[in-house]
Each structure stands twice: as structure tokens, then as C-alpha cells.
Design a protein around this motif. Sequence first.
Motif, PDB file in Angstrom:
ATOM      1  N   LEU A  33       0.824  -1.209   0.000  1.00 38.99           N
ATOM      2  CA  LEU A  33       0.000   0.000   0.000  1.00 38.99           C
ATOM      3  C   LEU A  33       0.855   1.254   0.000  1.00 38.99           C
ATOM      4  CD1 LEU A  33      -2.891  -1.024   2.406  1.00 38.99           C
ATOM      5  CD2 LEU A  33      -3.048  -0.631  -0.060  1.00 38.99           C
ATOM      6  N   ARG A  34       1.996   1.225   0.650  1.00 38.80           N
ATOM      7  CA  ARG A  34       2.906   2.380   0.651  1.00 38.80           C
ATOM      8  C   ARG A  34       3.362   2.720  -0.766  1.00 38.80           C
ATOM      9  NH1 ARG A  34       4.294   4.576   5.280  1.00 38.80           N
ATOM     10  NH2 ARG A  34       3.982   3.415   7.188  1.00 38.80           N
ATOM     11  N   LEU A  35       3.454   1.720  -1.638  1.00 38.10           N
ATOM     12  CA  LEU A  35       3.852   1.953  -3.024  1.00 38.10           C
ATOM     13  C   LEU A  35       2.796   2.759  -3.791  1.00 38.10           C
ATOM     14  CD1 LEU A  35       5.329  -1.548  -3.922  1.00 38.10           C
ATOM     15  CD2 LEU A  35       6.586   0.557  -3.427  1.00 38.10           C
ATOM     16  N   LEU A  36       1.581   2.765  -3.297  1.00 39.29           N
ATOM     17  CA  LEU A  36       0.490   3.486  -3.958  1.00 39.29           C
ATOM     18  C   LEU A  36       0.383   4.939  -3.525  1.00 39.29           C
ATOM     19  CD1 LEU A  36      -2.306   0.769  -3.743  1.00 39.29           C
ATOM     20  CD2 LEU A  36      -0.829   1.296  -5.699  1.00 39.29           C
ATOM     21  N   GLY A  44      -3.726   9.830  -5.778  1.00 39.34           N
ATOM     22  CA  GLY A  44      -4.237   8.802  -4.893  1.00 39.34           C
ATOM     23  C   GLY A  44      -5.125   7.811  -5.615  1.00 39.34           C
ATOM     24  N   CYS A  45      -5.509   6.785  -4.881  1.00 35.18           N
ATOM     25  CA  CYS A  45      -6.430   5.762  -5.379  1.00 35.18           C
ATOM     26  C   CYS A  45      -7.799   6.043  -4.767  1.00 35.18           C
ATOM     27  CB  CYS A  45      -5.950   4.372  -4.995  1.00 35.18           C
ATOM     28  SG  CYS A  45      -4.375   3.933  -5.738  1.00 35.18           S
ATOM     29  N   ARG A  46      -8.736   6.360  -5.600  1.00 34.26           N
ATOM     30  CA  ARG A  46     -10.049   6.806  -5.142  1.00 34.26           C
ATOM     31  C   ARG A  46     -10.721   5.793  -4.220  1.00 34.26           C
ATOM     32  NH1 ARG A  46     -15.325   7.559  -8.672  1.00 34.26           N
ATOM     33  NH2 ARG A  46     -16.571   8.696  -7.159  1.00 34.26           N
ATOM     34  N   ALA A  47     -10.682   4.518  -4.560  1.00 37.24           N
ATOM     35  CA  ALA A  47     -11.362   3.502  -3.748  1.00 37.24           C
ATOM     36  C   ALA A  47     -10.823   3.485  -2.317  1.00 37.24           C
ATOM     37  CB  ALA A  47     -11.219   2.127  -4.393  1.00 37.24           C
ATOM     38  N   ILE A  48      -9.518   3.553  -2.175  1.00 37.06           N
ATOM     39  CA  ILE A  48      -8.910   3.526  -0.839  1.00 37.06           C
ATOM     40  C   ILE A  48      -9.272   4.795  -0.070  1.00 37.06           C
ATOM     41  CG2 ILE A  48      -6.723   3.586   0.433  1.00 37.06           C
ATOM     42  CD1 ILE A  48      -5.579   1.796  -1.838  1.00 37.06           C
ATOM     43  N   LYS A  57       1.337   6.751 -11.387  1.00 38.51           N
ATOM     44  CA  LYS A  57       1.159   5.603 -12.285  1.00 38.51           C
ATOM     45  C   LYS A  57      -0.119   4.824 -11.974  1.00 38.51           C
ATOM     46  CE  LYS A  57       3.516   1.471 -13.978  1.00 38.51           C
ATOM     47  NZ  LYS A  57       4.720   0.637 -13.880  1.00 38.51           N
ATOM     48  N   TYR A  58      -0.444   4.691 -10.700  1.00 36.40           N
ATOM     49  CA  TYR A  58      -1.595   3.890 -10.291  1.00 36.40           C
ATOM     50  C   TYR A  58      -2.754   4.723  -9.736  1.00 36.40           C
ATOM     51  CZ  TYR A  58       1.896   0.256 -10.716  1.00 36.40           C
ATOM     52  OH  TYR A  58       2.883  -0.565 -11.190  1.00 36.40           O
ATOM     53  N   SER A  59      -2.722   6.017  -9.942  1.00 38.53           N
ATOM     54  CA  SER A  59      -3.750   6.880  -9.349  1.00 38.53           C
ATOM     55  C   SER A  59      -4.954   7.041 -10.267  1.00 38.53           C
ATOM     56  CB  SER A  59      -3.167   8.251  -9.033  1.00 38.53           C
ATOM     57  OG  SER A  59      -2.991   8.984 -10.221  1.00 38.53           O
ATOM     58  N   ASP A  60      -6.072   7.342  -9.643  1.00 43.94           N
ATOM     59  CA  ASP A  60      -7.265   7.716 -10.399  1.00 43.94           C
ATOM     60  C   ASP A  60      -7.934   8.948  -9.778  1.00 43.94           C
ATOM     61  OD1 ASP A  60      -8.254   6.523  -8.115  1.00 43.94           O
ATOM     62  OD2 ASP A  60      -9.536   5.099  -9.157  1.00 43.94           O
ATOM     63  N   ILE A  61      -7.183   9.642  -8.931  1.00 42.53           N
ATOM     64  CA  ILE A  61      -7.659  10.887  -8.338  1.00 42.53           C
ATOM     65  C   ILE A  61      -6.477  11.846  -8.191  1.00 42.53           C
ATOM     66  CG2 ILE A  61      -7.396  10.079  -5.968  1.00 42.53           C
ATOM     67  CD1 ILE A  61      -9.874  11.713  -5.227  1.00 42.53           C
ATOM     68  N   ARG A 109     -13.209  12.623  -8.130  1.00 41.35           N
ATOM     69  CA  ARG A 109     -12.211  12.413  -9.191  1.00 41.35           C
ATOM     70  C   ARG A 109     -11.014  13.346  -9.015  1.00 41.35           C
ATOM     71  NH1 ARG A 109     -10.687   8.744 -12.250  1.00 41.35           N
ATOM     72  NH2 ARG A 109     -10.932   8.795 -14.476  1.00 41.35           N
ATOM     73  N   GLN A 110     -11.277  14.590  -8.776  1.00 43.03           N
ATOM     74  CA  GLN A 110     -10.222  15.564  -8.495  1.00 43.03           C
ATOM     75  C   GLN A 110     -10.771  16.516  -7.456  1.00 43.03           C
ATOM     76  OE1 GLN A 110      -9.314  18.940 -11.186  1.00 43.03           O
ATOM     77  NE2 GLN A 110      -7.268  18.054 -11.260  1.00 43.03           N
ATOM     78  N   ILE A 111      -9.992  16.790  -6.444  1.00 42.37           N
ATOM     79  CA  ILE A 111     -10.456  17.740  -5.443  1.00 42.37           C
ATOM     80  C   ILE A 111      -9.419  18.830  -5.301  1.00 42.37           C
ATOM     81  CG2 ILE A 111     -11.856  16.061  -4.186  1.00 42.37           C
ATOM     82  CD1 ILE A 111      -9.686  15.936  -2.085  1.00 42.37           C
ATOM     83  N   SER A 112      -9.897  20.001  -4.976  1.00 41.59           N
ATOM     84  CA  SER A 112      -9.016  21.141  -4.737  1.00 41.59           C
ATOM     85  C   SER A 112      -9.067  21.481  -3.264  1.00 41.59           C
ATOM     86  CB  SER A 112      -9.464  22.348  -5.567  1.00 41.59           C
ATOM     87  OG  SER A 112      -9.314  22.069  -6.931  1.00 41.59           O
ATOM     88  N   LEU A 113      -7.935  21.420  -2.635  1.00 41.52           N
ATOM     89  CA  LEU A 113      -7.821  21.754  -1.224  1.00 41.52           C
ATOM     90  C   LEU A 113      -6.990  23.024  -1.127  1.00 41.52           C
ATOM     91  CD1 LEU A 113      -7.113  18.151   0.076  1.00 41.52           C
ATOM     92  CD2 LEU A 113      -9.280  19.380   0.120  1.00 41.52           C
ATOM     93  N   LEU A 114      -7.623  24.119  -1.427  1.00 41.31           N
ATOM     94  CA  LEU A 114      -6.903  25.374  -1.569  1.00 41.31           C
ATOM     95  C   LEU A 114      -6.436  25.970  -0.251  1.00 41.31           C
ATOM     96  CD1 LEU A 114      -9.006  26.915  -4.465  1.00 41.31           C
ATOM     97  CD2 LEU A 114      -6.887  25.593  -4.584  1.00 41.31           C
TER      98      LEU A 114
END
Length: 108
Positions: free
Chosen positions: A8-11, A32-36, A16-20, A46-51
Motif C-alpha cells: 500500500l505504501r507503493l500506492l 491517490g487511489c479513489r477507492a482507498i 502511475k496507479y492513481s485515479d484521483i 475524481r479531483q479535489i481542490s484543497l486550496l
Amino acid sequence: MTSLEKDLRLLINNPKYSDIEILCEDEKKLYGCRAILAARSESFERQISLLTINSSGMEIILKYFYVVSIKENSLTKDNIVEAYYDAVDYFQLSDLQRFYNEKLKKIF
């Protein structure tokens, strides 16, 4: 460290493995991985902005979401404060808040 934790640390923040994508206050993009992440907090799409959240604090929060542990050697005074006051409060992670309270007491 278990085999699962190691995998999991590799994610964490791996494009390469992200969908967010997570856009932070300092204009840095984290991955990041959205499911996790969604399983740990409903705030992820899908994409969030944390301004209001700096990427250094958000990286620590991502590590916590993935493996529920943070290596102490990755903590600095600045990223602990950043994560505690911005990201932890935003995501309402009371366990992580308690962890940071202990670390902040030792630092200050």
C-alpha cells in the motif's frame, strides 16, 4: 511492516496507479487511489481542490489514509503543524489528531 502495508505504501502519491488528483494550496498536485481514499473519507471525488491545505500536510494525511501509520522520521515540526491544523481538521480524523497532539507536546 506487513506485506500489505509495504504494498500500500507503493500506492501513496504514485501517479502511475492513481485515479484521483489532489490539488493543494501550494499548487502542488498529489495522486491517490479513489477507492482507498473514499473508503476512509467521503470527501474524495475524481479531483479535489484543497486550496487551504499545503501539500506537505496532505502527504502525511495520505499516508495515514493508506496504512494508518506514519513513520516518525518523516515528520517535521512544519508538516506536523500543517497536517494538524489544516488537513486533520478538514477530514475529521480524531485518531490522527490525538497522535499529533502527543508529537506536538514533545516538540514544543
